[in-house]
Design a protein around this motif. Structure first.
Motif, short mmCIF file in Angstrom:
data_model
loop_
_atom_site.label_atom_id
_atom_site.label_comp_id
_atom_site.label_asym_id
_atom_site.label_seq_id
_atom_site.Cartn_x
_atom_site.Cartn_y
_atom_site.Cartn_z
N GLY A 1 0.83 -1.20 0.00
CA GLY A 1 0.00 0.00 0.00
C GLY A 1 0.86 1.25 0.00
O GLY A 1 2.07 1.20 0.11
N GLY A 2 0.21 2.37 -0.14
CA GLY A 2 0.93 3.63 -0.14
C GLY A 2 1.28 4.12 -1.53
O GLY A 2 1.61 5.29 -1.71
N VAL A 3 1.21 3.24 -2.53
CA VAL A 3 1.55 3.65 -3.89
C VAL A 3 0.52 4.66 -4.40
O VAL A 3 0.87 5.65 -5.02
CB VAL A 3 1.65 2.43 -4.84
CG1 VAL A 3 1.76 2.86 -6.29
CG2 VAL A 3 2.83 1.56 -4.45
N ARG A 4 -0.75 4.43 -4.09
CA ARG A 4 -1.80 5.35 -4.54
C ARG A 4 -1.56 6.75 -3.99
O ARG A 4 -1.56 7.73 -4.72
CB ARG A 4 -3.18 4.85 -4.10
CG ARG A 4 -4.31 5.72 -4.68
CD ARG A 4 -5.64 5.49 -3.98
NE ARG A 4 -5.62 5.85 -2.58
CZ ARG A 4 -5.64 7.11 -2.12
NH1 ARG A 4 -5.67 8.12 -2.95
NH2 ARG A 4 -5.63 7.36 -0.83
N ALA A 5 -1.29 6.85 -2.69
CA ALA A 5 -1.06 8.16 -2.07
C ALA A 5 0.21 8.81 -2.62
O ALA A 5 0.24 10.01 -2.89
CB ALA A 5 -0.96 8.01 -0.56
N SER A 6 1.26 8.03 -2.79
CA SER A 6 2.52 8.57 -3.33
C SER A 6 2.34 9.07 -4.75
O SER A 6 2.83 10.14 -5.12
CB SER A 6 3.62 7.50 -3.29
OG SER A 6 3.91 7.14 -1.97
N LEU A 7 1.63 8.29 -5.58
CA LEU A 7 1.39 8.68 -6.96
C LEU A 7 0.51 9.94 -7.01
O LEU A 7 0.78 10.86 -7.78
CB LEU A 7 0.76 7.54 -7.75
CG LEU A 7 0.54 7.78 -9.24
CD1 LEU A 7 1.86 8.12 -9.94
CD2 LEU A 7 -0.10 6.56 -9.89
N ALA A 8 -0.50 9.99 -6.16
CA ALA A 8 -1.37 11.17 -6.10
C ALA A 8 -0.57 12.42 -5.75
O ALA A 8 -0.76 13.49 -6.34
CB ALA A 8 -2.50 10.94 -5.10
N ALA A 9 0.34 12.31 -4.78
CA ALA A 9 1.17 13.45 -4.38
C ALA A 9 2.10 13.89 -5.52
O ALA A 9 2.26 15.09 -5.77
CB ALA A 9 1.99 13.09 -3.14
N GLU A 10 2.70 12.92 -6.22
CA GLU A 10 3.59 13.25 -7.34
C GLU A 10 2.81 13.93 -8.47
O GLU A 10 3.30 14.88 -9.08
CB GLU A 10 4.28 11.98 -7.87
CG GLU A 10 5.30 11.39 -6.93
CD GLU A 10 6.54 12.25 -6.75
OE1 GLU A 10 6.86 13.08 -7.63
OE2 GLU A 10 7.21 12.09 -5.71
N ILE A 11 1.61 13.45 -8.74
CA ILE A 11 0.78 14.05 -9.79
C ILE A 11 0.42 15.48 -9.42
O ILE A 11 0.50 16.39 -10.25
CB ILE A 11 -0.48 13.19 -10.04
CG1 ILE A 11 -0.08 11.90 -10.77
CG2 ILE A 11 -1.54 13.95 -10.82
CD1 ILE A 11 -1.19 10.89 -10.90
N LEU A 12 0.05 15.71 -8.17
CA LEU A 12 -0.28 17.05 -7.70
C LEU A 12 0.94 17.97 -7.81
O LEU A 12 0.83 19.11 -8.28
CB LEU A 12 -0.78 16.98 -6.26
CG LEU A 12 -1.24 18.29 -5.63
CD1 LEU A 12 -2.41 18.88 -6.41
CD2 LEU A 12 -1.62 18.07 -4.18
N ASP A 13 2.11 17.48 -7.39
CA ASP A 13 3.35 18.28 -7.48
C ASP A 13 3.68 18.64 -8.92
O ASP A 13 4.31 19.67 -9.18
CB ASP A 13 4.53 17.53 -6.85
CG ASP A 13 4.45 17.49 -5.32
OD1 ASP A 13 3.64 18.24 -4.74
OD2 ASP A 13 5.21 16.71 -4.72
N ALA A 14 3.29 17.76 -9.86
CA ALA A 14 3.56 18.02 -11.28
C ALA A 14 2.56 18.99 -11.89
O ALA A 14 2.66 19.33 -13.07
CB ALA A 14 3.56 16.70 -12.05
#
Length: 130
Positions: free
Chosen positions: A58-71
């Motif tokens: 787990g945690g991939v969804r949250a990490s990917l969401a954060a990276e997408i937001l940062d981009a």
């Protein structure tokens, strides 16, 4: 694409080992369309197992969401899931080469026949003993 770069970063793999299998876009009830991205990670059995373990923890969804937001991309990541098991292990002696983002089967181990009628259907098939 930017999403693939971010996905590679989150999974801790090189972008060159990710291949997009399918992108589907469906109308959503609110806001814009919903998109699903299916991908394959190519690598050794150990590398693929490590990626699967990361997704399972787990945690991939949250990490990917954060990276997408940062981009600066406006999107929601609603889930990250593993497919039903249909994994073909690379046999010892198989030689695969990455050519322009596509893995090509070059050699099979002794006792196996190389079948490569299409890029999507490449495999080493065991010869029958007589």
């Amino acid at each position: 694409s930017t999403i693939m770069k971010l996905l590679a970063k989150v999974l801790g793999v090189a972008e060159s080992v990710l291949v997009v299998d399918e992108v589907s876009v469906e109308p959503a009830e609110r806001r814009a369309e919903a998109a699903a991205v299916k991908f394959t990670v190519f690598g050794s059995a150990d590398e693929v197992q490590a990626t699967e373990a990361l997704i399972r923890r787990g945690g991939v969804r949250a990490s990917l969401a954060a990276e997408i937001l940062d981009a600066g991309i406006t999107a929601d990541v609603t889930g990250v899931a593993l497919p039903t098991p249909d994994v073909r292990q690379v046999r010892e002696g198989e030689v695969w080469e990455l050519v322009d983002g596509v893995y090509i089967l070059r050699e099979c181990p002794p006792g196996f026949l190389k079948v490569n009628s299409t890029i999507d259907l490449q495999e080493c098939v065991e010869c029958e003993a007589e």
